[in-house]
Design a protein around this motif. Sequence first.
Motif, PDB file in Angstrom:
ATOM      1  N   GLU A  78       0.866  -1.173   0.000  1.00 31.94           N
ATOM      2  CA  GLU A  78       0.000   0.000   0.000  1.00 31.94           C
ATOM      3  C   GLU A  78       0.904   1.224   0.000  1.00 31.94           C
ATOM      4  OE1 GLU A  78      -3.607   2.085   2.550  1.00 31.94           O
ATOM      5  OE2 GLU A  78      -2.631   0.300   3.338  1.00 31.94           O
ATOM      6  N   MET A  79       0.616   2.156  -0.902  1.00 32.03           N
ATOM      7  CA  MET A  79       1.435   3.358  -1.019  1.00 32.03           C
ATOM      8  C   MET A  79       0.529   4.553  -1.261  1.00 32.03           C
ATOM      9  SD  MET A  79       2.906   2.230  -4.691  1.00 32.03           S
ATOM     10  CE  MET A  79       2.342   0.545  -4.625  1.00 32.03           C
ATOM     11  N   ASP A  80       1.105   5.727  -1.200  1.00 32.81           N
ATOM     12  CA  ASP A  80       0.335   6.921  -1.545  1.00 32.81           C
ATOM     13  C   ASP A  80      -0.190   6.752  -2.958  1.00 32.81           C
ATOM     14  OD1 ASP A  80       0.953   8.058   0.883  1.00 32.81           O
ATOM     15  OD2 ASP A  80       2.547   9.339   0.092  1.00 32.81           O
ATOM     16  N   GLY A  81      -1.475   6.900  -3.128  1.00 33.26           N
ATOM     17  CA  GLY A  81      -2.070   6.836  -4.457  1.00 33.26           C
ATOM     18  C   GLY A  81      -2.618   5.490  -4.860  1.00 33.26           C
ATOM     19  N   GLU A 100      -5.212   2.104  -8.424  1.00 29.99           N
ATOM     20  CA  GLU A 100      -5.329   3.403  -7.777  1.00 29.99           C
ATOM     21  C   GLU A 100      -6.110   3.284  -6.472  1.00 29.99           C
ATOM     22  OE1 GLU A 100      -7.299   5.359 -11.013  1.00 29.99           O
ATOM     23  OE2 GLU A 100      -5.395   6.079 -11.847  1.00 29.99           O
ATOM     24  N   GLU A 101      -6.015   4.351  -5.653  1.00 31.87           N
ATOM     25  CA  GLU A 101      -6.804   4.404  -4.418  1.00 31.87           C
ATOM     26  C   GLU A 101      -8.266   4.177  -4.754  1.00 31.87           C
ATOM     27  OE1 GLU A 101      -6.292   7.570  -1.535  1.00 31.87           O
ATOM     28  OE2 GLU A 101      -4.245   7.839  -2.272  1.00 31.87           O
TER      29      GLU A 101
END
Length: 135
Positions: A78-81, A100-101
Amino acid sequence: MRREANLDWVLKGLADGVPHTKHVVLLSADGLRMAQYDTSDNTADRLAAACAGLQSLAGAVALELPHSHGRMRMLVIEMDGGFFYLMAAGAGAYLAVLAEEGVDAGLMGQRMRDLVLRIGEHLKSPPRHDVGTSP
C-alpha cells in the motif's frame, strides 16, 4: 524478450472487472514482460523488472518461516495513491497489478486468484537456457 501476445486478452477481464485497476502485467521470474493489458511497453517493462526484485526479496523473507521453501504467493504494497499486488501465477511466472486508491483490495485479490486458477497452466515461463547450451 519472450512475449505471449495471446495472453494479453486474458488480462483484460481482470483489468476491466476491478474498478481503479491501472496496469496488469504478466512477467517471468527474471523480470521479463510476457503479457500486458492496456499498459505501454515501457511501463510494463519497468514494472516487470521491479517485480523480479520484489519477488526475490519476498522469497528471502519467506525462508525465515518453517516449511515455506522460500516461495512467495502474494505480495501487497500500500502506497500513496494506490496499491501494488504481485502474485505467483504458475511455474516461473507472476501476475502484477497496480491499482489506484479506491480499489476494493479483497476483490482484487480474489479476482487475481481466480485468474491464476483458471488459466494457471498458461501462466508459466519455462526456464531459459544460455546460448550455446542444450536444453
